[in-house]
Design an enzyme around this catalytic site. Structure first.
Site, short mmCIF file in Angstrom:
data_model
loop_
_atom_site.label_atom_id
_atom_site.label_comp_id
_atom_site.label_asym_id
_atom_site.label_seq_id
_atom_site.Cartn_x
_atom_site.Cartn_y
_atom_site.Cartn_z
N LYS A 131 0.98 -1.18 -0.03
CA LYS A 131 0.09 0.07 0.03
C LYS A 131 0.95 1.36 0.01
CE LYS A 131 -3.59 -2.57 2.37
NZ LYS A 131 -4.07 -3.12 3.54
N GLN A 188 -5.29 -2.58 9.95
CA GLN A 188 -4.83 -3.73 9.21
C GLN A 188 -5.47 -4.95 9.88
OE1 GLN A 188 -3.00 -3.55 6.20
NE2 GLN A 188 -3.24 -5.83 6.33
N ASP A 194 -12.02 0.99 3.61
CA ASP A 194 -12.05 -0.53 3.39
C ASP A 194 -13.55 -0.75 3.20
OD1 ASP A 194 -9.53 -1.79 3.12
OD2 ASP A 194 -9.08 -2.29 4.94
#
Ligand code: NAD
Length: 284
Positions: A54, A98, A120
């Site tokens: 990322k 994460q 997300d």
């Protein structure tokens, strides 16, 4: 039995590169580029790899990706407080916690991310919006799968799409997204009886079950010229493998996404597409 010697390879890398070029040009027009904040709890090696991907993608389009690394033993209340800090920081466009988290922290912690910063799309807010037809609320992997099929002009409307896996992260939202595109979707999960009979009727088979190389030629009906999208990622001693046994199915399918180089890189690009569009929305 019909044997397909050379299935079409659905590379996600070329699609990712096309998205990267488009986003870099878009970001270059912003006075202040968007910023992604990744909160990492612990120091898992696989998470470090995904975070590096990322950071690299963000840098390649001129965007800043910040990482806040927290100790493995952090409490849920402390993590909640950390999320809150970035929720209220106006210089942060999007927040990612994460996954996976240590077992002592419930996944419900994600609900503390402000919906507009949840890039997300894993909060109940986005799940509900997606169910109500807003495709912008689909998580990155689901969007990556749809983008891959669109790029290679594989029709989904009125086609039978079978999805192996129904997780909240991948299988579930992918089923919703493809239904919204007009597909007839069947979902296979651990409790499904006779799953091979269902997958043998697929025009498109999307596999996200988290079991290395579960899908073999026995799951495919070669006369249907099925397209296979392999979402799985597993690190083995011989390298990365998917949820599909590529060598065993390649003679029975018309097209297949490889692992590595398929859905994975496209998922990262889809995340940044969403982040940039969130940034644009915040400017209007
Ligand atoms: P998960 O473990 O949360 O869910 C797996 C799903 O598959 C469940 O619904 C389960 O019922 C079903 N399943 C498990 N075993 C099965 C079996 N034998 N037969 C039928 N169904 C079965 O996993 P997840 O988070 O959805 O991830 C799935 C896979 O996708 C993993 O390999 C993961 O590494 C990969 N993944 C890839 C990306 C990407 O960007 N490419 C992103 C996220 C996850």
């Amino acid at each position: 039995m019909e044997e397909i010697s050379h299935p079409r390879i659905l590379s996600g890398l070329v699609v990712r590169d096309a998205i990267r070029e488009k986003l870099a040009s878009q970001v270059s027009t912003f006075l202040t580029p968007p910023t992604l904040m990744i909160i990492q709890v612990g120091d898992r090696e696989d998470s470090n790899t995904y975070i590096r991907e990322k950071i690299n993608f963000g840098a390649s389009i001129g965007m800043e990706v910040k990482v806040k690394k927290l100790k493995e033993t952090i409490t849920e209340a402390e993590l909640e407080e950390e999320i809150h800090v970035h929720n209220t920081d106006t210089s942060v466009t999007g927040i990612i916690v994460q996954l996976p988290l240590p077992v002592h922290i419930s996944k419900h912690i994600l609900e503390h991310i402000k919906p507009l910063k949840d890039v997300d799309c894993l909060t109940a807010y986005h799940e509900e919006r997606l169910k109500n037809g807003d495709v912008r609320s689909a998580p990155a992997t689901a969007r990556a799968i749809r983008t891959l099929l669109e790029y290679y002009t594989i029709p989904v409307a009125s086609r039978h799409i079978v999805i192996v896996g129904r997780s909240r992260l991948v299988g579930g939202p992918t089923a919703t997204l493809l239904r919204l595109s007009g597909a007839k979707v069947s979902v296979i999960h651990r409790q499904t009886e006779n799953p091979k009979a269902i997958s043998q009727s697929a025009d498109v088979l999307v596999v996200a079950c988290g079991v290395p190389q579960l899908i073999t030629e026995e799951w495919i009906n070669p006369s249907l010229h099925t397209v296979v999208v392999d979402v799985g990622i597993h690190r083995t001693e011989t390298g990365l493998v998917g949820d599909v046994d590529f060598d065993r199915v390649k003679g029975s399918v018309s097209a297949i996404s490889p692992v590595p180089g398929g859905v994975g890189p496209l998922t990262v690009a889809s995340l940044f597409e969403h982040l940039v569009s969130t940034h644009v929305q915040s400017l209007v």
